[in-house]
Design an enzyme around this catalytic site. Structure first.
Site, PDB file in Angstrom:
ATOM      1  N   LYS A 158      27.612  -6.197   5.801  1.00  0.00           N
ATOM      2  CA  LYS A 158      28.724  -5.329   5.389  1.00  0.00           C
ATOM      3  C   LYS A 158      29.954  -6.121   4.924  1.00  0.00           C
ATOM      4  CE  LYS A 158      27.160  -1.451   8.164  1.00  0.00           C
ATOM      5  NZ  LYS A 158      27.493  -0.334   9.037  1.00  0.00           N
ATOM      6  N   ASP A 213      31.396   4.753   7.112  1.00  0.00           N
ATOM      7  CA  ASP A 213      31.022   4.842   8.527  1.00  0.00           C
ATOM      8  C   ASP A 213      32.051   5.662   9.319  1.00  0.00           C
ATOM      9  OD1 ASP A 213      28.656   3.412   8.356  1.00  0.00           O
ATOM     10  OD2 ASP A 213      29.641   1.482   8.638  1.00  0.00           O
ATOM     11  N   GLY A 260      35.164  -4.848  16.929  1.00  0.00           N
ATOM     12  CA  GLY A 260      34.458  -5.476  15.816  1.00  0.00           C
ATOM     13  C   GLY A 260      34.478  -4.602  14.576  1.00  0.00           C
ATOM     14  N   GLY A 261      33.515  -4.842  13.708  1.00  0.00           N
ATOM     15  CA  GLY A 261      33.472  -4.132  12.434  1.00  0.00           C
ATOM     16  C   GLY A 261      33.344  -2.629  12.579  1.00  0.00           C
ATOM     17  N   TYR A 292      22.177   4.783  17.443  1.00  0.00           N
ATOM     18  CA  TYR A 292      21.330   5.972  17.529  1.00  0.00           C
ATOM     19  C   TYR A 292      19.894   5.579  17.843  1.00  0.00           C
ATOM     20  CZ  TYR A 292      19.602   4.729  12.899  1.00  0.00           C
ATOM     21  OH  TYR A 292      19.028   4.068  11.849  1.00  0.00           O
TER      22      TYR A 292
HETATM   23  P1  ATR Z   1      30.067  -4.712  14.873  1.00  0.00           P
HETATM   24  O1  ATR Z   1      30.250  -5.085  13.455  1.00  0.00           O
HETATM   25  O2  ATR Z   1      28.787  -3.989  15.185  1.00  0.00           O
HETATM   26  O3  ATR Z   1      31.251  -4.040  15.468  1.00  0.00           O
HETATM   27  P2  ATR Z   1      30.849  -7.233  16.024  1.00  0.00           P
HETATM   28  O4  ATR Z   1      31.912  -7.346  14.988  1.00  0.00           O
HETATM   29  O5  ATR Z   1      30.012  -8.421  16.329  1.00  0.00           O
HETATM   30  O6  ATR Z   1      29.813  -6.110  15.639  1.00  0.00           O
HETATM   31  O7  ATR Z   1      31.492  -6.665  17.349  1.00  0.00           O
HETATM   32  C1  ATR Z   1      30.753  -6.469  18.496  1.00  0.00           C
HETATM   33  C2  ATR Z   1      31.656  -5.810  19.549  1.00  0.00           C
HETATM   34  O8  ATR Z   1      30.884  -5.572  20.728  1.00  0.00           O
HETATM   35  C3  ATR Z   1      32.829  -6.655  19.964  1.00  0.00           C
HETATM   36  O9  ATR Z   1      33.916  -5.807  20.261  1.00  0.00           O
HETATM   37  C4  ATR Z   1      32.306  -7.346  21.227  1.00  0.00           C
HETATM   38  O10 ATR Z   1      33.310  -7.760  22.116  1.00  0.00           O
HETATM   39  P3  ATR Z   1      34.009  -9.215  21.934  1.00  0.00           P
HETATM   40  O11 ATR Z   1      34.917  -9.077  20.763  1.00  0.00           O
HETATM   41  O12 ATR Z   1      34.737  -9.457  23.207  1.00  0.00           O
HETATM   42  O13 ATR Z   1      32.881 -10.175  21.670  1.00  0.00           O
HETATM   43  C5  ATR Z   1      31.529  -6.217  21.833  1.00  0.00           C
HETATM   44  N1  ATR Z   1      30.519  -6.666  22.798  1.00  0.00           N
HETATM   45  C6  ATR Z   1      29.318  -7.210  22.530  1.00  0.00           C
HETATM   46  N2  ATR Z   1      28.639  -7.467  23.662  1.00  0.00           N
HETATM   47  C7  ATR Z   1      29.439  -7.056  24.696  1.00  0.00           C
HETATM   48  C8  ATR Z   1      29.302  -7.043  26.123  1.00  0.00           C
HETATM   49  N3  ATR Z   1      28.190  -7.487  26.742  1.00  0.00           N
HETATM   50  N4  ATR Z   1      30.320  -6.545  26.852  1.00  0.00           N
HETATM   51  C9  ATR Z   1      31.445  -6.086  26.251  1.00  0.00           C
HETATM   52  N5  ATR Z   1      31.630  -6.059  24.906  1.00  0.00           N
HETATM   53  C10 ATR Z   1      30.644  -6.545  24.136  1.00  0.00           C
END
Ligand code: ATR
Length: 274
Positions: free
Chosen positions: A66, A103, A130-131, A218
């Protein structure tokens, strides 16, 4: 002549987008072909170029492309610019590549239309920074919630969103611990824990009476987040199947100028959460 569209991702085998768009096309009488293209991690630009050279009219873009979809756009929308990410491309005249991010509007339409949960005046909490959260913030803010909060494991990433979106909306940002003592009407899990099956450190009392707990992922049944919500007494839980269908409807409308009816498609794809 049949117009060609596709979704790019890695992996993409699980995608429901070809089914959704073929149902939309049949219902609206549009002559399109829509396929899923497994895209090599280092081959996004080449795949887009080849698809376009072959007469392709538009693409949906899934994870993890993306950000790259936004970067190759010549004409990104304001929403895509703020999200720093695009999930939909449209090819038009010359070399123009239009990009948008549906989205967030898909999420809002699912919440408000399919789940009868208006956001105006509500206390809304997004988990994750995140994104997925970036894409959701502007469309949610446009509905005028009473409070829009973002909590993240890495609090600084949530604070960065507050700065990036300052011209558009006020945000409460912080870590999970700072949520203690607060209650929300709508809690949306936009972290990737719906896929990894990790639990989040949510404080007691987070869900207000009558709250909705929404998992953006989902097809994973009751994720740890939804189970936590149910254990906290939340009766209304939903996963992101409606968001998927609603963002697809926005893309279809953008490409074809025709708005499909989403209800029958949401009904067809919904799997009971057990
Ligand atoms: P996306 O584009 O799907 O949002 P991303 O940018 O990699 O993916 O973001 C993932 C999100 O899930 C982040 O907010 C991440 O938290 P961090 O910024 O602290 O890494 C969160 N996340 C992933 N695994 C997690 C976990 N086990 N516990 C809490 N937050 C988690």
């Amino acid at each position: 002549m049949t117009d060609r569209y596709a979704v790019l991702g890695h992996p993409i085998g699980h995608s429901k987008s070809p089914l959704i768009h073929s149902l939309f096309a049949r219902a609206t009488g549009q002559d399109i072909a829509y396929t899923a293209i497994e895209t090599p991690l280092d081959g996004f630009d080449d795949t887009v170029r080849a698809f376009r050279a072959g007469g392709g009219r538009g693409l949906n873009v899934s994870l993890p492309f993306k950000l790259q979809a936004f970067e190759i756009a010549t004409d990104p929308s304001e929403r895509a610019r703020l999200a720093g990410a695009a999930n939909c491309l449209k090819f038009e005249g010359g070399d123009r590549i239009h990009a948008d991010n549906f989205d967030g509007v898909g999420l809002v339409n699912d919440l408000q239309r399919n789940l009868a949960c208006p956001l105006a005046g509500k206390r809304v909490l997004l988990l994750g920074a995140g994104g997925a959260t970036r894409g959701a913030l502007l469309p949610i803010a446009a509905e005028r919630p009473a409070l829009l909060a973002v909590a993240n494991r890495t609090a600084d990433k949530a604070h960065a969103l507050k700065r990036d979106f300052a011209a558009h909306t006020a945000l409460q940002t912080g870590g999970y611990g700072e949520l203690s003592g607060q209650a929300f009407d709508v809690v949306i899990n936009a972290t990737s824990t719906g896929l990894s099956q990790d639990a989040l450190p949510l404080p007691a009392g987070l869900f207000a009476p009558g709250a909705l707990a929404y998992e953006m992922v989902y097809g994973k049944g009751l994720t740890p987040f939804l189970k936590q919500a149910q254990a906290a007494g939340v009766a209304r839980v939903a996963d992101g199947v409606g968001m998927l269908v609603e963002q697809a409807a926005e893309a279809f409308h953008w490409w074809r100028g025709v708005r499909p009816d989403t209800r029958p498609v949401v009904d067809q794809l919904t799997v009971p959460l057990v």
